[in-house]
Scaffold this motif. Sequence first.
Motif, PDB file in Angstrom:
ATOM      1  N   LYS B 275       1.047 -24.138   5.616  1.00  0.00           N
ATOM      2  CA  LYS B 275       1.499 -22.742   5.647  1.00  0.00           C
ATOM      3  C   LYS B 275       0.274 -21.851   5.830  1.00  0.00           C
ATOM      4  N   THR B 276       0.443 -20.710   6.501  1.00  0.00           N
ATOM      5  CA  THR B 276      -0.662 -19.765   6.680  1.00  0.00           C
ATOM      6  C   THR B 276      -0.193 -18.354   6.352  1.00  0.00           C
ATOM      7  N   ILE B 277      -1.033 -17.634   5.628  1.00  0.00           N
ATOM      8  CA  ILE B 277      -0.789 -16.209   5.360  1.00  0.00           C
ATOM      9  C   ILE B 277      -1.970 -15.459   5.950  1.00  0.00           C
ATOM     10  N   ILE B 278      -1.693 -14.454   6.772  1.00  0.00           N
ATOM     11  CA  ILE B 278      -2.783 -13.637   7.320  1.00  0.00           C
ATOM     12  C   ILE B 278      -2.735 -12.276   6.638  1.00  0.00           C
ATOM     13  N   PHE B 279      -3.871 -11.878   6.110  1.00  0.00           N
ATOM     14  CA  PHE B 279      -3.918 -10.682   5.266  1.00  0.00           C
ATOM     15  C   PHE B 279      -5.070  -9.798   5.736  1.00  0.00           C
ATOM     16  N   ASN B 280      -4.776  -8.536   5.992  1.00  0.00           N
ATOM     17  CA  ASN B 280      -5.804  -7.622   6.486  1.00  0.00           C
ATOM     18  C   ASN B 280      -6.615  -7.048   5.325  1.00  0.00           C
ATOM     19  N   ALA B 281      -7.859  -7.517   5.204  1.00  0.00           N
ATOM     20  CA  ALA B 281      -8.696  -7.100   4.074  1.00  0.00           C
ATOM     21  C   ALA B 281      -9.173  -5.652   4.215  1.00  0.00           C
ATOM     22  N   SER B 282      -9.241  -5.162   5.441  1.00  0.00           N
ATOM     23  CA  SER B 282      -9.817  -3.826   5.647  1.00  0.00           C
ATOM     24  C   SER B 282      -8.905  -2.715   5.123  1.00  0.00           C
ATOM     25  N   GLU B 283      -7.641  -3.039   4.910  1.00  0.00           N
ATOM     26  CA  GLU B 283      -6.714  -2.012   4.410  1.00  0.00           C
ATOM     27  C   GLU B 283      -6.606  -1.981   2.893  1.00  0.00           C
ATOM     28  N   VAL B 284      -7.300  -2.924   2.228  1.00  0.00           N
ATOM     29  CA  VAL B 284      -7.155  -3.023   0.762  1.00  0.00           C
ATOM     30  C   VAL B 284      -7.888  -1.871   0.070  1.00  0.00           C
ATOM     31  N   GLU B 285      -7.208  -1.280  -0.896  1.00  0.00           N
ATOM     32  CA  GLU B 285      -7.802  -0.223  -1.732  1.00  0.00           C
ATOM     33  C   GLU B 285      -8.125  -0.815  -3.096  1.00  0.00           C
ATOM     34  N   PRO B 286      -8.907  -0.109  -3.916  1.00  0.00           N
ATOM     35  CA  PRO B 286      -9.101  -0.585  -5.288  1.00  0.00           C
ATOM     36  C   PRO B 286      -7.749  -0.749  -5.987  1.00  0.00           C
ATOM     37  N   GLN B 287      -7.609  -1.833  -6.740  1.00  0.00           N
ATOM     38  CA  GLN B 287      -6.321  -2.203  -7.333  1.00  0.00           C
ATOM     39  C   GLN B 287      -6.311  -1.988  -8.847  1.00  0.00           C
ATOM     40  N   VAL B 288      -5.120  -1.717  -9.367  1.00  0.00           N
ATOM     41  CA  VAL B 288      -4.917  -1.625 -10.816  1.00  0.00           C
ATOM     42  C   VAL B 288      -3.568  -2.286 -11.121  1.00  0.00           C
TER      43      VAL B 288
END
Lengths: 196, 466
Positions: B275-288
């Motif tokens: 299985k593969t998941i592709i995730f765009n890291a550049s759109e990630v904001e700081p998380q809480v």
Amino acid sequence: MEPFKQHTGLVYPLNRTNVDTDQIIPKQFLKRISRQGFGQYLFYNWRFDKKDRPREDFSLNFPKYKGTSILVSGENFGSGSSREHAPWALQDYGFKVIIAPSFADIFSNNCTKNGLLPVVLTDAEVSQLIKNAESDSYHLTVDLENLKVYDDKGFETSFTIDEYSRSMLLNGWDEIAVTLTHEDKITEFEKHHVVY
Amino acid sequence: MTKPKTIIEKIWEKNIVHEEGNRAILYIDLHLVHEVTSPQAFEGLRMNHRKVRQPNRTFATMDHNVPTKDITNIKDEISKIQMDTLRKNCEEFGISLAGMGHKHQGIVHVIGPELGLTQPGKTIVCGDSHTSTHGAFGALAFGIGTSEVEHVLATQTVWQAKPKTLNVQFDGKLGDGVTAKDLILALIGKYGIGFGSGYVIEYTGEAIRNLSMEGRMTICNMSIEGGARAGLVSPDQTTIDFIEGREFAPKGEAFEQAKQEWLALASDEDAEYDKTIIFNASEVEPQVSWGTNPGQTVSISDLVPNPDHAKTENDKNEIKHALEYMGLEADTPIKDITIEHVFIGSCTNSRLADLEQAASIIKGQKVHPNVKAVVVPGSRSVKVAAEKQGLDKLFLEAGFEWREPGCSSCLGMNDDIIPPGERCASTSNRNFEGRQGNDARTHLVSPQMATAAAIAGHFVDVRTLA
């Protein structure tokens, strides 16, 4: 461990998903150095109030579930910490079987090492069993030899479990003893295996 | 041409002792042991007159319930018994132990890598679910229960079903102020806490390649929070540079030889995953995290979820239940949540790089008067190195407490417990009910976000700080 072949018992429905092992056995009880006596601490923060009195609003404390031995709950049961104290607590409390639509990997593995049977049924089946057990005193039979779960009112379904875990449970084998029958292979492997 | 393989398959094949159908006896190269999940295993060995097969592939430390204020004074008698039991067991079975006060003592998943015990291609187990941390080095590392701890002690092997492989590909670059912690929280926030169940994850992609070893450890550490027993990263030059010169790393010729073998373990270009998941890291904001499992996480600019907007009845109940436990109102801006505690530490975020990042936000400011903030280095080595840089003074002058190494408030098995009803911004990995203390409320964040919250008294977006 005790062999597990078939079990009939009273069902306790815990209608929650993602029940993690921190809930099953909170960390303050992990300091003991024996395997016994964890049942009294099972679901401690749900079962008891801050003064250690049983909470009347937590269903496991309801008189109708006294003597229960089959727990039915939502998906991803046993997630989180690898603490084997979780199956030890469930077993010591009296549970023989846990039924859920899915289990966390480590938890499921820990159960089978202790003779506690994790049974995966469908969402719909689990919902039905929870409903039955919430409304009435409800008994189920779980048959590991024939891979069946049924009641005496006509409900019957089958389940699967990997063959290795099934034979371990059915025979109550000591896994270390089984592995040591292959000790010559381990010794041979070690002769050639490079680790830096 | 041979079929391209993933690193997971390569390690699996290298360490098989015996196969039966889909299951195998897998040889274990490194077994890490701590005080909480081992006493019953050693007792089992004694009862059956068994020995530890490979004491030299076994390494023990004390971390879960060690005190972090005064290590010479263990007030909790039961904790003391558990630590004494480990010491006696290690003596009896001939196992190296970094006990209290030892220069190598620390959180088991911090000391393995820093000592160079953790290496690419090794199979590594420990009676602790965060063993996945070691996967950052391209090791196949996973948590086991106490029965399996006993099994490994006795046989140096475990029975395993061949794992399914999951490729999580993080494309793009992380933005400023966004860390590995935010990346893994965002992944679990999107896909939930069960998506990795039954899989071993390999993290790939540009964002992973650009991460330091500390960042990769943070990512792999929380694989279990997504349901995967193990998560790893193919070794590259960053991996090699980190290992070189460490105490238990091979030296000279042997290192050169090892290096070639390690780099060759990396997944082949055309290797196939289940299985593969592709995730765009550049759109990630700081998380809480806002709820009671790590999947209940949102971005700093978001609102606390509203159960009325839930997709299913079950989700609605889960959100309601979590809000009640957390003492939060739906639709509250995350930035408006005030906190009383900050915990910087744990096997997720207590390494030198984490503490440097946390300290970089201080800039002469003070901890908010309503906040009690504590820094717990992951190991004695981390503590010593941080003090050499003067990080301890930075934290102390700002009003943080500077403690001795251990697991501490991540799970509150020692005295570092968050009081009932109080709220903690924590760099740890689990926000389960009661995790940091009975009725304590945990919000998972990165080290920078934790420091920023300590100063402001509520959550703030680190990207907006001058």
